[in-house]
Design an enzyme around this catalytic site. Structure first.
Site, PDB file in Angstrom:
ATOM      1  CG  ASP A   8      -2.062  -0.964   1.126  1.00  0.00           C
ATOM      2  OD1 ASP A   8      -2.166  -1.648   0.085  1.00  0.00           O
ATOM      3  OD2 ASP A   8      -2.850  -1.058   2.085  1.00  0.00           O
ATOM      4  CG  ASP A 127     -12.819  -2.204  -1.123  1.00  0.00           C
ATOM      5  OD1 ASP A 127     -12.239  -3.293  -1.298  1.00  0.00           O
ATOM      6  OD2 ASP A 127     -12.453  -1.143  -1.643  1.00  0.00           O
TER       7      ASP A 127
END
Length: 235
Positions: A8, A127
């Site tokens: 990330d 998500d």
């Protein structure tokens, strides 16, 4: 089943978040390309990259680091975060990215995603919090069921669905295998589990389920609760 170790990117650094909260970011490396190289050395074929700044800003924000990762390793790159138009997709493919993840745009404009999936290697990022879809870097929770969104892309040419249980992401509390299974069955698409992987038992649970095509490993690698080399040997 594939294991996709994750990087990330936030402000040019490799970080991990807890439950997607930007202010929870813990920095693990100032040189993300070195992390990708380590994944390759341990036996990975893929690296899963999320441009966190991009996810919030709606446009690429860590381009230099992505270029460095591409230049320094032979891994296949799956990339998401801030990809909202065809021009950005083309730019990343020209850069050498292998698969692009469309997330928020998949909720807001599913027809665009279907159109892109006919031309390019596209994954849909779903998500969810309590089964409901979250968008805009998880800052908003919609009124749409994650399984309904998955079903929307059945037979659309999408290469993969990446489903993340936000409540588990970065928490090292175990992956939500049942949620992943529901998404896979709803869509009929190769589905990658994301969020909550803690140790080798999670890898085994995903592999034994039969519906999980891949699993993303993040904090478990960085906090050393999972031996990635051992995980690849299990496969």
């Amino acid at each position: 089943m594939d294991i996709l170790p994750a990087i990330d990117l936030k402000d040019g650094k490799a970080v991990r978040l807890s439950k997607g909260l930007m202010d929870s970011a813990k920095i693990y490396s100032d040189e993300p390309w070195q992390v990708a190289k380590r994944f390759e050395e341990l036996g990975s074929k893929w690296v899963h990259i999320v441009d966190l700044n991009g996810a919030f800003e709606g446009k690429p924000a860590n381009l230099e680091q992505i270029k460095k990762i591409r230049e320094n390793c032979n891994l296949k790159i799956e990339l998401g975060g801030g990809i909202r138009d065809e021009k950005t997709i083309q730019m990343y493919l020209e850069l050498g990215v292998d698969r692009l993840i469309l997330g928020s745009i998949a909720v807001k404009n599913p027809e665009f995603v279907k159109e892109m999936a006919k031309k390019y290697p596209i994954a849909v990022g779903i998500d969810a919090l309590n089964g409901m879809v979250a968008v805009e870097g998880w800052a908003e929770v919609s009124t749409m069921k994650a399984t309904d969104l998955a079903q929307e892309f059945a037979n659309a040419g999408v290469e993969a669905i990446i489903c993340t249980d936000i409540s588990k992401d970065g928490m090292l509390c175990g992956v939500n295998v049942e949620f992943t299974k529901d998404i896979a069955i709803s869509s009929g698409i190769y589905t990658i589990a994301s969020g909550g992987v803690k140790d080798i038992n999670d890898i085994k649970a995903c592999k034994e389920n039969g519906h999980v095509g891949g699993v993303i490993v993040g904090k478990a690698f960085y906090e050393e609760t999972l031996d990635l080399e051992e995980a690849f040997k299990i496969l």
